[in-house]
Design a protein around this motif. Structure first.
Motif, short mmCIF file in Angstrom:
data_model
loop_
_atom_site.label_atom_id
_atom_site.label_comp_id
_atom_site.label_asym_id
_atom_site.label_seq_id
_atom_site.Cartn_x
_atom_site.Cartn_y
_atom_site.Cartn_z
N CYS A 173 -8.34 9.08 75.31
CA CYS A 173 -7.53 8.48 76.09
C CYS A 173 -6.29 9.27 76.28
O CYS A 173 -5.42 9.51 75.43
N THR A 209 -3.52 8.60 77.83
CA THR A 209 -2.22 7.75 77.78
C THR A 209 -1.91 7.28 76.47
O THR A 209 -0.77 7.47 76.10
N CYS A 210 -2.91 6.86 75.75
CA CYS A 210 -2.55 6.27 74.22
C CYS A 210 -3.17 6.81 73.28
O CYS A 210 -2.87 6.66 72.16
N HIS A 230 -11.48 -0.20 78.47
CA HIS A 230 -10.27 0.19 77.65
C HIS A 230 -8.95 0.28 78.86
O HIS A 230 -7.92 -0.21 78.71
N HIS A 289 -4.43 -0.44 79.94
CA HIS A 289 -3.41 0.35 80.98
C HIS A 289 -3.94 -0.26 82.56
O HIS A 289 -4.37 0.63 83.21
ZN LIG Z 1 -5.42 4.10 76.27
#
Ligand SMILES: [Zn+2]
Length: 77
Positions: free
Chosen positions: A38, A40-41, A57, A62
């Motif tokens: 991912c 983003t994270c 997820h 998100h």
């Molecule tokens: Zn994520």
């Protein structure tokens, strides 16, 4: 003549070294176990994960983001 035999011997030695390390076979298994990350994270998922799992997820972690932002490299099979 002598030079050719010498070069062949050298090559053989180098090949044995690579085989002994097992580097090429490890590279192969790494590719098979490739993970999806991912963006983003930075959470990682098994390379075999399907889009619904990843979407789950995105939805839970998100909700203000979207699938393409988290997994821009994911290509639906
Ligand atoms: Zn994520």
């Amino acid at each position: 003549m002598g030079n050719g035999a010498k070069a062949a011997h050298k090559r053989e030695k180098a090949g044995a070294k690579v085989a002994g390390k097992g580097e090429s076979s490890q590279l192969k298994s790494n590719a098979a176990a490739q993970t999806i990350q991912c963006e983003t994270c930075k959470a990682t998922f098994q390379g075999t994960s399907k889009q619904p799992q990843l979407q789950l997820h995105v939805d839970s972690k998100h909700s203000k983001s979207d699938f393409k932002t988290c997994f821009p490299k994911f290509v639906a099979a």
